[in-house]
Design a protein around this motif. Sequence first.
Motif, PDB file in Angstrom:
ATOM      1  N   UNK A   1       0.836  -1.205   0.000  1.00  0.00           N
ATOM      2  CA  UNK A   1       0.000   0.000   0.000  1.00  0.00           C
ATOM      3  C   UNK A   1       0.871   1.255   0.000  1.00  0.00           C
ATOM      4  N   UNK A   2       1.995   1.200   0.682  1.00  0.00           N
ATOM      5  CA  UNK A   2       2.916   2.332   0.674  1.00  0.00           C
ATOM      6  C   UNK A   2       3.545   2.468  -0.712  1.00  0.00           C
ATOM      7  N   UNK A   3       3.883   1.327  -1.318  1.00  0.00           N
ATOM      8  CA  UNK A   3       4.497   1.330  -2.648  1.00  0.00           C
ATOM      9  C   UNK A   3       3.571   1.961  -3.686  1.00  0.00           C
ATOM     10  N   UNK A   4       2.282   1.761  -3.565  1.00  0.00           N
ATOM     11  CA  UNK A   4       1.329   2.340  -4.518  1.00  0.00           C
ATOM     12  C   UNK A   4       1.402   3.862  -4.506  1.00  0.00           C
ATOM     13  N   UNK A   5       1.504   4.447  -3.321  1.00  0.00           N
ATOM     14  CA  UNK A   5       1.597   5.905  -3.221  1.00  0.00           C
ATOM     15  C   UNK A   5       2.883   6.415  -3.858  1.00  0.00           C
ATOM     16  N   UNK A   6       3.982   5.693  -3.617  1.00  0.00           N
ATOM     17  CA  UNK A   6       5.268   6.095  -4.201  1.00  0.00           C
ATOM     18  C   UNK A   6       5.232   5.993  -5.715  1.00  0.00           C
ATOM     19  N   UNK A   7       4.600   4.950  -6.234  1.00  0.00           N
ATOM     20  CA  UNK A   7       4.519   4.766  -7.688  1.00  0.00           C
ATOM     21  C   UNK A   7       3.802   5.938  -8.342  1.00  0.00           C
ATOM     22  N   UNK A   8       2.732   6.384  -7.733  1.00  0.00           N
ATOM     23  CA  UNK A   8       1.997   7.516  -8.308  1.00  0.00           C
ATOM     24  C   UNK A   8       2.854   8.779  -8.315  1.00  0.00           C
ATOM     25  N   UNK A   9       3.545   9.049  -7.216  1.00  0.00           N
ATOM     26  CA  UNK A   9       4.371  10.250  -7.151  1.00  0.00           C
ATOM     27  C   UNK A   9       5.519  10.202  -8.150  1.00  0.00           C
ATOM     28  N   UNK A  10       6.029   9.025  -8.444  1.00  0.00           N
ATOM     29  CA  UNK A  10       7.109   8.891  -9.412  1.00  0.00           C
ATOM     30  C   UNK A  10       6.611   8.965 -10.850  1.00  0.00           C
ATOM     31  N   UNK A  11       5.331   8.797 -11.049  1.00  0.00           N
ATOM     32  CA  UNK A  11       4.772   8.741 -12.400  1.00  0.00           C
ATOM     33  C   UNK A  11       4.462  10.130 -12.945  1.00  0.00           C
ATOM     34  N   UNK A  12       4.223  10.182 -14.242  1.00  0.00           N
ATOM     35  CA  UNK A  12       3.870  11.445 -14.889  1.00  0.00           C
ATOM     36  C   UNK A  12       2.482  11.929 -14.484  1.00  0.00           C
ATOM     37  N   UNK A  13       1.697  11.073 -13.870  1.00  0.00           N
ATOM     38  CA  UNK A  13       0.363  11.484 -13.423  1.00  0.00           C
ATOM     39  C   UNK A  13       0.437  12.444 -12.237  1.00  0.00           C
ATOM     40  N   UNK A  14       1.608  12.511 -11.607  1.00  0.00           N
ATOM     41  CA  UNK A  14       1.819  13.470 -10.521  1.00  0.00           C
ATOM     42  C   UNK A  14       2.703  14.616 -10.992  1.00  0.00           C
ATOM     43  N   UNK A  15       2.580  14.980 -12.253  1.00  0.00           N
ATOM     44  CA  UNK A  15       3.495  15.930 -12.885  1.00  0.00           C
ATOM     45  C   UNK A  15       3.472  17.328 -12.282  1.00  0.00           C
ATOM     46  N   UNK A  16       2.421  17.683 -11.546  1.00  0.00           N
ATOM     47  CA  UNK A  16       2.340  19.018 -10.954  1.00  0.00           C
ATOM     48  C   UNK A  16       2.411  18.948  -9.432  1.00  0.00           C
ATOM     49  N   UNK A  17       3.000  17.866  -8.925  1.00  0.00           N
ATOM     50  CA  UNK A  17       3.121  17.667  -7.483  1.00  0.00           C
ATOM     51  C   UNK A  17       4.595  17.642  -7.110  1.00  0.00           C
ATOM     52  N   UNK A  18       5.024  18.600  -6.303  1.00  0.00           N
ATOM     53  CA  UNK A  18       6.410  18.611  -5.832  1.00  0.00           C
ATOM     54  C   UNK A  18       6.477  19.352  -4.498  1.00  0.00           C
ATOM     55  N   UNK A  19       7.464  18.995  -3.690  1.00  0.00           N
ATOM     56  CA  UNK A  19       7.631  19.619  -2.391  1.00  0.00           C
ATOM     57  C   UNK A  19       6.590  19.222  -1.372  1.00  0.00           C
ATOM     58  N   UNK A  20       5.896  18.121  -1.625  1.00  0.00           N
ATOM     59  CA  UNK A  20       4.808  17.698  -0.744  1.00  0.00           C
ATOM     60  C   UNK A  20       5.196  16.462   0.070  1.00  0.00           C
ATOM     61  N   UNK A  21       4.505  16.300   1.193  1.00  0.00           N
ATOM     62  CA  UNK A  21       4.631  15.089   1.999  1.00  0.00           C
ATOM     63  C   UNK A  21       3.279  14.401   2.029  1.00  0.00           C
ATOM     64  N   UNK A  22       3.222  13.216   1.456  1.00  0.00           N
ATOM     65  CA  UNK A  22       1.969  12.470   1.375  1.00  0.00           C
ATOM     66  C   UNK A  22       1.898  11.475   2.530  1.00  0.00           C
ATOM     67  N   UNK A  23       0.939  11.697   3.418  1.00  0.00           N
ATOM     68  CA  UNK A  23       0.724  10.762   4.518  1.00  0.00           C
ATOM     69  C   UNK A  23       0.039   9.501   4.008  1.00  0.00           C
ATOM     70  N   UNK A  24       0.630   8.360   4.299  1.00  0.00           N
ATOM     71  CA  UNK A  24       0.048   7.064   3.913  1.00  0.00           C
ATOM     72  C   UNK A  24      -0.069   6.267   5.200  1.00  0.00           C
ATOM     73  N   UNK A  25      -1.071   6.635   6.007  1.00  0.00           N
ATOM     74  CA  UNK A  25      -1.107   6.151   7.384  1.00  0.00           C
ATOM     75  C   UNK A  25      -2.469   5.643   7.848  1.00  0.00           C
ATOM     76  N   UNK A  26      -3.397   5.483   6.903  1.00  0.00           N
ATOM     77  CA  UNK A  26      -4.710   4.969   7.292  1.00  0.00           C
ATOM     78  C   UNK A  26      -5.515   5.918   8.149  1.00  0.00           C
ATOM     79  N   UNK A  27      -5.174   7.199   8.132  1.00  0.00           N
ATOM     80  CA  UNK A  27      -5.868   8.170   8.978  1.00  0.00           C
ATOM     81  C   UNK A  27      -5.447   8.059  10.432  1.00  0.00           C
TER      82      UNK A  27
END
Length: 257
Positions: free
Chosen positions: A225-251
């Motif tokens: 589940x953590x790997x899925x979040x990293x894959x998206x950030x590394x992909x071109x689909x996150x092309x306008x996302x930088x300098x962010x911290x994405x919490x992957x913690x189940x709330x």
Amino acid sequence: MTNLLKGKTILITGASSGIGEAAARLFSQEGANLVITARRLPELERVADAIRVRGGAALPIQADTTNAGEIQHAVEAAVERWGRLDGALNNAGRTQGGGRLAEVTDEGFDSVVDVNFKGVWLAMRAELNSMISSEISGGSIVNVSSIGGTVGAPGQSIYGATKAAIIAMSRAAAAEYGREGIRVNSIAPGATMTGMMTGWQQRDPGIIDRLGALAALGRVGQPAEIAEAAAWLLSDRASFVTGMTLGVDGGAAPWPH
């Protein structure tokens, strides 16, 4: 799979187990060519073999991220094999092993800081220099922080400090290299079923259930589940996302005191 990372060359540190191994398997399925590193070569080769059996491309390289020459070699190997480095997941890290702040020894402090902070910096330095020098501009780096870097976790004061440092360093790097098309983000996993977590469970029986109960989803996370979040950030689909911290913690709520 969706070919989210098709054709990209990605370096993963700490890929012999846990989140790093899960990321290697997922990124390969999503079409990436991989250079995977870790200190333990037999476990690393096991991961690479599993990827190759499924038709993926993975080059295992034994490397300690606290050794500048070894991580530089891994980056150069990626460029030599596939022409450029498109992305990196800097995942290698270690836990503190418990103990309140005043009980931490000099050696214990140095061992955590060297791997979790200096090691990420050394990896980023090599990765950024490679991306800058590439004829094809751009790239994406994701650094693995932790919920421990944003909330106080008893017995993890030094670990938490290094994870907070990763967040700050990632944000600064994003500002420094954005005009060169390089995105830098971090992810902050909550309690996740890795070897670190099972070790904590042995020292403190019941901690997995207690941490899971604090999350809105009522459970701890899985490495995939953590790997899925990293894959998206590394992909071109996150092309306008930088300098962010994405919490992957189940709330997750703050950890128990």
